[in-house]
Design a protein around this motif. Structure first.
Motif, PDB file in Angstrom:
ATOM      1  N   UNK A 400       0.847  -1.193   0.000  1.00 48.88           N
ATOM      2  CA  UNK A 400       0.000   0.000   0.000  1.00 48.88           C
ATOM      3  C   UNK A 400       0.883   1.244   0.000  1.00 48.88           C
ATOM      4  N   UNK A 401       0.725   2.086  -1.023  1.00 51.69           N
ATOM      5  CA  UNK A 401       1.497   3.322  -1.125  1.00 51.69           C
ATOM      6  C   UNK A 401       0.934   4.117  -2.296  1.00 51.69           C
ATOM      7  N   UNK A 402       1.619   5.206  -2.652  1.00 48.85           N
ATOM      8  CA  UNK A 402       1.306   5.892  -3.905  1.00 48.85           C
ATOM      9  C   UNK A 402       2.097   5.182  -4.998  1.00 48.85           C
ATOM     10  N   UNK A 403       1.597   4.037  -5.409  1.00 49.06           N
ATOM     11  CA  UNK A 403       2.328   3.174  -6.337  1.00 49.06           C
ATOM     12  C   UNK A 403       2.306   3.723  -7.759  1.00 49.06           C
ATOM     13  N   UNK A 404       1.253   4.449  -8.120  1.00 48.82           N
ATOM     14  CA  UNK A 404       1.159   5.093  -9.429  1.00 48.82           C
ATOM     15  C   UNK A 404       0.998   6.591  -9.220  1.00 48.82           C
ATOM     16  N   UNK A 405       2.100   7.367  -9.295  1.00 55.43           N
ATOM     17  CA  UNK A 405       2.023   8.797  -9.000  1.00 55.43           C
ATOM     18  C   UNK A 405       1.229   9.596 -10.032  1.00 55.43           C
ATOM     19  N   UNK A 406       0.898   9.000 -11.165  1.00 55.63           N
ATOM     20  CA  UNK A 406       0.089   9.699 -12.164  1.00 55.63           C
ATOM     21  C   UNK A 406      -1.393   9.688 -11.818  1.00 55.63           C
ATOM     22  N   UNK A 407      -1.793   8.849 -10.870  1.00 64.04           N
ATOM     23  CA  UNK A 407      -3.176   8.799 -10.418  1.00 64.04           C
ATOM     24  C   UNK A 407      -3.320   9.581  -9.117  1.00 64.04           C
TER      25      UNK A 407
END
Length: 617
Positions: A400-407
């Protein structure tokens, strides 16, 4: 030079770090800041072939204008204040040198850090006191090895202590019958001084799923408490017995399915009981958890969450294969009070049954400043109500993290035991549970990993079951790195791989690995899981330390990097999601910690955490 590396290198020459354009999608600021532990400068100095490597913390409360001066034996090492990093290589340093660091604020030097000596190797050895061997009632002998560890500031001096669980050689998975040895929990200062030992007694069984110990400053006094499940005959750090020490509830199969269960909060400095209450969620009828012999009834998870956005709460849980129950507590002014209970047996919650994992994650998924509990294929809101369930079922691994920074927002990558024509491997929105993309599966997927290991693609790469994907779901490779832990270790923004007693670098262009460290004389834990005792940003700059036991469990070794980097990020322990990840890391099937923001190639400037530190000594 590899594609994606050259641009980063040019930016490093020009500034502390180069970040791409694009908005940060991490957490919102609550009306009031979160309580967070005071930390000292965490200076570490290590002898290398070219002098001494020196590294120190940037705190989450320090702005971009803070610079630093480093002193060796009272003489300043750097010509001008250091602004682009929090480490340096001192060519003139020796093993007899001592180092201090001073922050420079608006041109004025601040007080010096405590002086530190130079490590002769890239690890610090913390001596341990191994418990004596024993024999079970059926005549089986057992010995002890150091197992999972956690970190907390037990005495409020801004330096972490280590809390260690001792695992008997006959510890059992819940599915296995048989007696086990007693479980012990120790606390050590980094010089090896043992502060206390808690013995959990004969009525707590040994194994990965039984004792989840939480180490955190629950009441805001600047000193961490320790919380765990106890029973009749448990002894605190002063030798005082909890409950009735004469009772033995073990049955002929070694299970403990009767007798009282307790939740105890211990003083972190002394190990003394602060308060004990009946354990909730209670055992009740054993068969109501999915079987009648004692496997699923004793599957425990635990975590720390800021359910009001400002102060930490303790969350204790039971069950995940069928029924799941989570109970949140506040420890304030010496009193433990229940905040809420979430039970899949409660009317309206039936869709949440059977959705739990062998671990959990905690973070603010809906941007209201308050934490949710991501309990496998489901999430519980900060107020104890169900937030969503994907109904994809139980799984072993989750990230769990900001795995896709474009979203916008954060994401969850999870693998599942139950085959699925839709998504046995899933990448979902952490707030809503909506599937972003998924991979059909026809078997139990036991391992899955998420980390930025390939700078050609923005965001984290994820891999499981023989395939690696981008955060967008694009298939990259059928050759995989190890599927265990990821660790920020060398000087670039990609994450390295931690497995067994090794740290490796993934060579994305050849699908091979380069070994960066093999901890000779050290060993991993938990059998085939091959996990470290602990991985956390314990010392120095933002990169992580790996803690392994020695092969004979006579010591824990804290390994630190000596690679220079001009990436400057505040200590990860002041990032809310990462810090809570260290608290739950010891729970059941250990998983690596992640940050609330995307940390990898092409990252944006990390957000300033909205925190308030407990008072410095």
């Amino acid at each position: 030079m590899r594609k994606g590396v050259r641009k980063l290198g040019i930016c490093i020459l020009a500034a502390a770090i180069c970040y791409s354009a694009g908005g940060f999608s991490g957490q919102a600021h609550a009306a009031n800041p979160r309580q967070m532990e005071y930390l000292d400068r965490g200076v570490v100095a290590v002898k290398t072939d070219t002098g001494v490597f020196v590294s120190w913390r940037l705190l989450g409360t320090e702005g971009s204008g803070v610079t630093f001066n480093v002193y060796r034996d009272g003489v300043k090492v750097n010509a001008t204040p250091i602004m682009n990093s929090t480490n340096l290589q001192d060519a003139a340093g020796t093993t007899s040198s001592k180092y201090t660091v001073r922050a420079v604020v608006n041109g004025a030097e601040q007080a010096a850090s405590s002086a530190v000596s130079v490590w002769g190797a890239n690890y610090l050895s913390v001596p341990l006191s191994k418990p004596a061997a024993g024999t079970t009632p059926d005549g089986v002998s057992y010995t002890y090895s150091a197992n999972d560890a956690s970190a907390g500031d037990l005495d409020g001096d801004g330096t972490y202590e280590l809390i260690v669980k001792w695992d008997p050689s006959n510890s059992k998975d819940n599915s296995q019958s048989g007696y086990t040895g007693e479980v012990f929990i120790d606390a050590y200062k980094l010089d090896g001084t043992r502060l206390w030992r808690i013995g959990l007694g004969k009525n707590i069984r040994a194994g990965a799923h039984y004792t989840q110990f939480m180490v955190y400053d629950l009441d805001g006094d600047g000193k961490a408490e320790v919380a765990m499940k106890t029973a009749d005959g448990s002894k605190d750090g002063t030798g005082a017995v909890i409950g009735d020490g004469t009772k033995d509830y073990r049955n002929s199969s070694g299970y403990i399915l009767t007798g009282p269960e307790y939740l105890t909060i211990f003083n972190g400095l002394t190990g003394k009981v602060l308060t004990t209450v009946n354990y909730d969620p209670p055992r009740g009828t054993v068969s109501s958890w999915g079987d009648n012999y004692g496997n699923r009834v004793d599957r425990f998870l635990a975590g720390i969450a800021y359910l009001d956005g400002e102060r930490p709460s303790l969350v204790m849980a039971r069950g995940y294969y069928t029924r799941s129950v989570l109970v949140a507590y506040d420890y304030r002014n010496g009193q433990l009070t229940k905040r809420w209970t979430f039970d899949t047996n409660t009317s309206g919650n039936s869709a949440y049954a059977g959705q739990g994992n062998h671990s959990l994650s905690v973070g603010d998924v809906d941007n209201d400043g308050k934490d949710e509990i991501i309990y496998g294929a489901m999430a519980v809101d900060d107020n104890g109500t169900g937030l969503y369930t994907t109904k994809l079922g139980h799984g072993d691994a989750m990230h769990f993290s900001d795995l896709d920074p474009d979203r916008a927002g954060m994401e969850v990558f999870q693998v599942h035991e139950t085959p699925s024509a839709t998504a046995g491997i899933e990448f979902r929105d952490a707030r809503t549970g909506a599937l972003i993309w998924g991979i059909p599966t026809s078997a139990d997927i036991g391992r899955g990993m998420a980390a930025d290991v390939d700078p050609r693609y923005k965001g984290a790469e994820v891999w499981a079951a023989g395939s690696m994907y981008t955060a967008k779901g694009q298939l990259i490779s059928s050759k995989l790195p190890s599927t265990n832990f990821g660790i920020w270790w060398d000087g670039d923004l990609s994450r390295e791989l931690l497995d067994n007693n090794r740290i490796d670098k993934w060579n994305y262009d050849t699908s091979t690995v380069t070994n960066l460290l093999t901890a000779s004389g050290a060993a991993s834990n938990n059998s085939t899981k091959a996990t470290p005792a602990l991985q956390a940003d314990l010392l120095g700059d933002w990169r992580e330390e790996a803690v392994w036991r020695t092969t004979d469990s006579s010591a824990l070794r804290i390994y630190t990097t000596t690679a220079l980097t001009e990436t400057r990020i505040y200590t990860l322990m002041h990032d809310p999601v990462y810090r809570l990840g260290i608290a739950w890391q010891n729970v059941a099937y250990n998983q690596p910690p992640h940050t609330s923001f995307y940390l990898g190639t092409g990252m944006n400037t990390p957000p300033t955490p909205n925190i308030r530190l407990t008072a410095a000594p």
